[in-house]
Design an enzyme around this catalytic site. Structure first.
Site, PDB file in Angstrom:
ATOM      1  N   ARG A   1      -0.413  12.056  -4.464  1.00 54.16           N
ATOM      2  CA  ARG A   1       0.644  11.695  -5.656  1.00 54.16           C
ATOM      3  C   ARG A   1       0.317  11.795  -7.068  1.00 54.16           C
ATOM      4  O   ARG A   1       1.275  12.326  -7.823  1.00 54.16           O
ATOM      5  CB  ARG A   1       0.852  10.230  -5.229  1.00 54.16           C
ATOM      6  CG  ARG A   1       1.928   9.915  -4.089  1.00 54.16           C
ATOM      7  CD  ARG A   1       2.382   8.371  -4.116  1.00 54.16           C
ATOM      8  NE  ARG A   1       2.961   8.493  -2.745  1.00 54.16           N
ATOM      9  CZ  ARG A   1       3.333   7.301  -2.099  1.00 54.16           C
ATOM     10  NH1 ARG A   1       2.896   6.224  -2.393  1.00 54.16           N
ATOM     11  NH2 ARG A   1       4.347   7.174  -0.954  1.00 54.16           N
TER      12      ARG A   1
ATOM     13  N   ASP B   1       1.686   1.529  -4.803  1.00 55.18           N
ATOM     14  CA  ASP B   1       2.759   2.306  -4.467  1.00 55.18           C
ATOM     15  C   ASP B   1       3.884   2.504  -5.520  1.00 55.18           C
ATOM     16  O   ASP B   1       4.709   3.345  -5.307  1.00 55.18           O
ATOM     17  CB  ASP B   1       3.519   1.781  -3.355  1.00 55.18           C
ATOM     18  CG  ASP B   1       2.653   1.493  -2.082  1.00 55.18           C
ATOM     19  OD1 ASP B   1       1.820   2.465  -2.158  1.00 55.18           O
ATOM     20  OD2 ASP B   1       2.954   0.561  -1.128  1.00 55.18           O
TER      21      ASP B   1
ATOM     22  N   SER C   1      -8.090  -2.113   0.297  1.00 56.86           N
ATOM     23  CA  SER C   1      -6.996  -1.551   1.143  1.00 56.86           C
ATOM     24  C   SER C   1      -6.528  -2.707   2.006  1.00 56.86           C
ATOM     25  O   SER C   1      -7.325  -3.182   2.718  1.00 56.86           O
ATOM     26  CB  SER C   1      -7.404  -0.696   2.016  1.00 56.86           C
ATOM     27  OG  SER C   1      -6.586  -0.321   2.882  1.00 56.86           O
TER      28      SER C   1
HETATM   29  C1  S3P Z   1      -0.035  -1.162   2.674  1.00 58.49           C
HETATM   30  C2  S3P Z   1      -0.973  -1.005   2.001  1.00 58.49           C
HETATM   31  C3  S3P Z   1      -1.207  -0.071   1.017  1.00 58.49           C
HETATM   32  C4  S3P Z   1       0.090   0.621   0.531  1.00 58.49           C
HETATM   33  C5  S3P Z   1       0.999   1.195   1.609  1.00 58.49           C
HETATM   34  C6  S3P Z   1       1.358  -0.316   2.474  1.00 58.49           C
HETATM   35  C7  S3P Z   1       0.165  -2.200   3.933  1.00 58.49           C
HETATM   36  O1  S3P Z   1      -1.953   0.968   1.546  1.00 58.49           O
HETATM   37  O2  S3P Z   1      -0.177   1.633  -0.090  1.00 58.49           O
HETATM   38  O3  S3P Z   1       2.103   1.700   1.282  1.00 58.49           O
HETATM   39  O4  S3P Z   1       1.396  -2.472   4.212  1.00 58.49           O
HETATM   40  O5  S3P Z   1      -0.804  -2.721   4.254  1.00 58.49           O
HETATM   41  P1  S3P Z   1      -3.832   1.052   1.534  1.00 58.49           P
HETATM   42  O6  S3P Z   1      -4.091  -0.217   2.356  1.00 58.49           O
HETATM   43  O7  S3P Z   1      -4.230   2.276   1.770  1.00 58.49           O
HETATM   44  O8  S3P Z   1      -3.968   0.689   0.074  1.00 58.49           O
END
Ligand code: S3P
Length: 437
Positions: free
Chosen positions: A353, A322, A174
């Protein structure tokens, strides 16, 4: 053909589309917009941001830093941030409202862990149901004191200060978790290391490096040296690949379409959908590749072609995290069966989702099987007109609007104000392509 209903009704009405043609530039990258504000606020001096995403999510990040005493001016042409340095933030008066934005909340947790004051973060119904334990755990290990609702849900109160570096092995790939730890690492004496099971988006690392931070990247392990001051920057943000994704799929599925999508960020940690669409037989060309402010950018040319089902999982899905909703739409209009696995993270996004897309596509007549960590979709030629619930999830609303272009009759998408979190002009841009000859 396409109509944005009265705002109060909060619905989209979509009809079967004629070919989509022309050129679009989707809005600026949301992830980079958040990070530009955060890292600009923490740097020593004045930063400027061109092509900032003026949508609800990044605007909550601006509001949060203003609440902590940072001067951020919107000059239209650019945003000007008067950085306060690592130690210049003020204790906010009142709760910081992160709205619908998981990125605002999780990245702010990292910043707040380093502050000598206490602050409370909350958000809307959807954000208050999203798991925060994944950032609470490492930040508490570093020394922050964080209280949450039972099970690690917001609101969160963070009393920061007195952090010590850790070597943290994250069990989830993440970028939000990684970024929170790196931001907290800026406030430690010594080197903080985070390793992730797979490579998530790396915008934070790229920007910190450009700001002169002591950051080292060895495959899946990133280390940051604390206490160094961050240089201010002048940045131009590329168009968001995740917003371009709706046009990529629209161009691929609507017969006789041809669309040029301009100035799109093609950071390889983000472009899994491009790889998957190629596997499905899409006709997409990447042209005019160049670099802008440390990120790769290109124009994407998409033409209609017949798509076929694929089996995808693992790394590719992380790079298309996403884009799961719009990938499901592409699969629904492909020949054969698509199986997506390794997507359990999709259960804890703005909505579940996997569930919301399965429900929406079934209504549109698609044969769908929900898996614990993914979905199986049997493609068809056309969809049935239906009334679809977005469940307040912007990417579900926009994906099902694209699906509606291939339905025989009127598709209604309910509850579409959520689209303002990332792409306020979505319908106008889609209408422009539908009208162009
Ligand atoms: C993001 C990381 C992702 C993504 C989110 C934006 C970011 O989430 O799904 O829309 O800007 O760091 P996760 O870190 O939970 O995977």
């Amino acid at each position: 053909m396409l109509k944005k209903e009265d705002r109060e009704l909060e619905t989209f009405s979509i009809r079967k589309s004629s070919p989509l043609r022309g050129e679009v530039q989707p809005p600026a990258d949301k992830s980079i917009s958040h990070r530009a504000i955060i890292l600009g606020a923490l740097s020593q001096g004045r930063s400027t941001v061109k092509n900032f995403l003026r949508a609800e999510d990044p605007l909550t990040t601006i509001a949060a830093f203003r609440q902590m005493g940072v001067e951020i001016e919107d000059k239209g042409e650019e945003i000007i941030i008067d950085g306060k340095g690592l130690t210049g933030l003020k204790e906010p008066s009142g709760i910081i409202d992160c709205g619908n934005s998981g990125t605002t909340m999780r990245l702010l947790c990292g910043v707040l862990a380093g502050q000598p004051f206490s602050a409370t973060l909350s958000g809307d119904d959807s954000l208050r149901r999203r798991p925060m334990q994944r950032v609470i755990k490492p930040l508490v290990e570093m020394g922050a004191r964080i209280t949450s609702q039972a099970g690690g849900y917001p609101p969160l109160t963070i009393q920061g200060g007195g952090l010590t570096p850790v070597n943290y092995k994250s069990t989830v790939a993440s970028a939000q978790v990684k970024s929170a730890i790196l931001l907290a690492g800026l406030y430690c004496d010594g080197v903080t290391t985070i390793s992730e099971p797979d490579k998530s988006r790396d915008h934070t690392e790229r920007m910190l490096k450009a700001q002169g931070a002591g950051i080292e990247i060895k495959n899946l392990e990133i280390s940051i040296k604390g206490r160094a001051s961050l240089n201010p920057f002048n940045i131009i943000i590329p168009a968001d690949f995740s917003s371009a994704a709706f046009f990529l799929v629209a161009g691929a599925i609507v017969p006789d379409s041809e669309i040029v999508i301009k100035n799109v960020g093609i950071n390889p940690t983000r472009t899994g959908l491009l790889d998957i669409l190629h596997l499905m037989g899409a006709d997409i060309e990447t042209k005019n590749e160049h670099e802008v402010s440390g990120e790769p950018v290109a124009d994407l040319h998409v033409r209609h072609s017949s798509l076929r089902g694929v089996t995808v999982g693992g790394d590719l899905i992380l790079k298309a995290i996403d884009e799961f909703p719009i990938l499901c739409v592409a699969a629904s209009l492909s020949e054969g069966v698509t199986k997506i696995t390794g997507a359990e993270e999709l259960r804890v996004k703005e909505s579940d989702r996997i569930k919301t897309m399965a429900e929406a596509l079934r209504k549109a007549g698609v044969d769908v099987e929900e898996l614990k960590d993914g979905i199986i979709i049997k493609g068809r030629n056309r969809l049935k007109p239906a009334s679809i619930q977005s469940h307040g999830d912007h990417r579900v609303a926009m994906s099902m609007a694209i699906a509606g272009l291939m339905a025989d009759g009127e598709t209604i998408i309910e509850d579409t104000t959520c689209v303002n979190t990332s792409f306020p002009k979505f319908m106008e841009m889609l209408e422009g392509l539908a009208k162009a000859k």
